[in-house]
Design an enzyme around this catalytic site. Structure first.
Site, mmCIF file in Angstrom:
data_model
loop_
_atom_site.group_PDB
_atom_site.id
_atom_site.type_symbol
_atom_site.label_atom_id
_atom_site.label_comp_id
_atom_site.label_asym_id
_atom_site.label_seq_id
_atom_site.Cartn_x
_atom_site.Cartn_y
_atom_site.Cartn_z
ATOM 1 N N SER A 57 40.806 81.662 34.154
ATOM 2 C CA SER A 57 39.858 80.898 34.962
ATOM 3 C C SER A 57 40.223 79.426 35.114
ATOM 4 C CB SER A 57 38.441 81.016 34.377
ATOM 5 O OG SER A 57 38.383 80.388 33.118
ATOM 6 N N HIS A 96 35.926 75.254 30.652
ATOM 7 C CA HIS A 96 35.825 74.979 32.087
ATOM 8 C C HIS A 96 35.669 73.484 32.328
ATOM 9 C CE1 HIS A 96 34.541 79.256 33.574
ATOM 10 N NE2 HIS A 96 35.815 79.181 33.218
ATOM 11 N N ASP A 123 29.416 77.957 37.278
ATOM 12 C CA ASP A 123 29.155 78.813 36.120
ATOM 13 C C ASP A 123 27.688 79.178 35.903
ATOM 14 O OD1 ASP A 123 31.840 78.798 35.532
ATOM 15 O OD2 ASP A 123 31.682 77.234 34.011
#
Length: 180
Positions: A57, A96, A123
């Site tokens: 990701s 992230h 998210d």
């Protein structure tokens, strides 16, 4: 006789004093590792000073298997920073980028919205039901450095537990049969 026979003979020939010495040595190694980990926790201000990137990701910035070094200070998170966070109901931390940050003027609390660089959407779908922002207690730390691909052994051991058991068994056998 072969390697296995020699190993069995080596184990049979171990004396109690030698076995105790090896057990104490192993205990000291484990204790030293725990002390180093706790020291890193105190220095970095985070419960997990080192994490492994488990998915794609964050590509191309971070690859699966990269090891990230974390640090946490009292300064508020800023948009663009790479953060590692835990969400209620999930055991595995997520790496992230903070894409939006809202600082409340009256309290100074910061709400953070994150997104993986390689993901199309933010998210919010990963957060707990009804949660739209991350708060300070969810964020474990900021990424301050990384080592590429060093975490692959961790990924292999978590995806294929037999590898972990073979490795632990081999290391234990090595400790038991060493004669120094």
């Amino acid at each position: 006789m072969g390697w296995i026979g020699e190993t069995v003979d080596s184990i049979k020939s171990i004396k109690i004093r030698q076995l105790l010495t090896q057990a104490i040595t192993l205990g000291m190694i484990v204790t030293s590792a725990l002390i180093i980990w706790k020291t890193l926790m105190c220095v970095t201000g985070t419960e997990s000073p080192v994490v492994v990137v488990l998915s794609e990701s964050m590509e191309p910035g971070f690859q699966r298997g990269d090891v990230l070094f974390l640090h946490m200070t009292k300064e508020p998170i800023r948009a663009g920073e790479i953060v590692v966070f835990n969400v209620d109901g999930r055991d595995i931390p997520i790496v992230h980028r903070a894409i939006k940050v809202h600082e409340r003027q009256n309290t100074g609390h910061v709400d953070v919205l994150t997104k993986g660089d390689n993901n199309d959407v933010d998210d919010i779908g990963l957060y707990a039901d009804g949660q739209f922002w991350l708060h300070r207690q969810h964020i474990m730390g900021r990424a301050i450095g990384f080592l590429p691909y060093v975490g692959w052994m961790t990924i292999i051991m978590s995806e294929k537990p037999i590898v972990k058991y073979i490795l632990i068994g081999a290391l234990g056998l090595l400790v038991i049969t060493s004669k120094d």
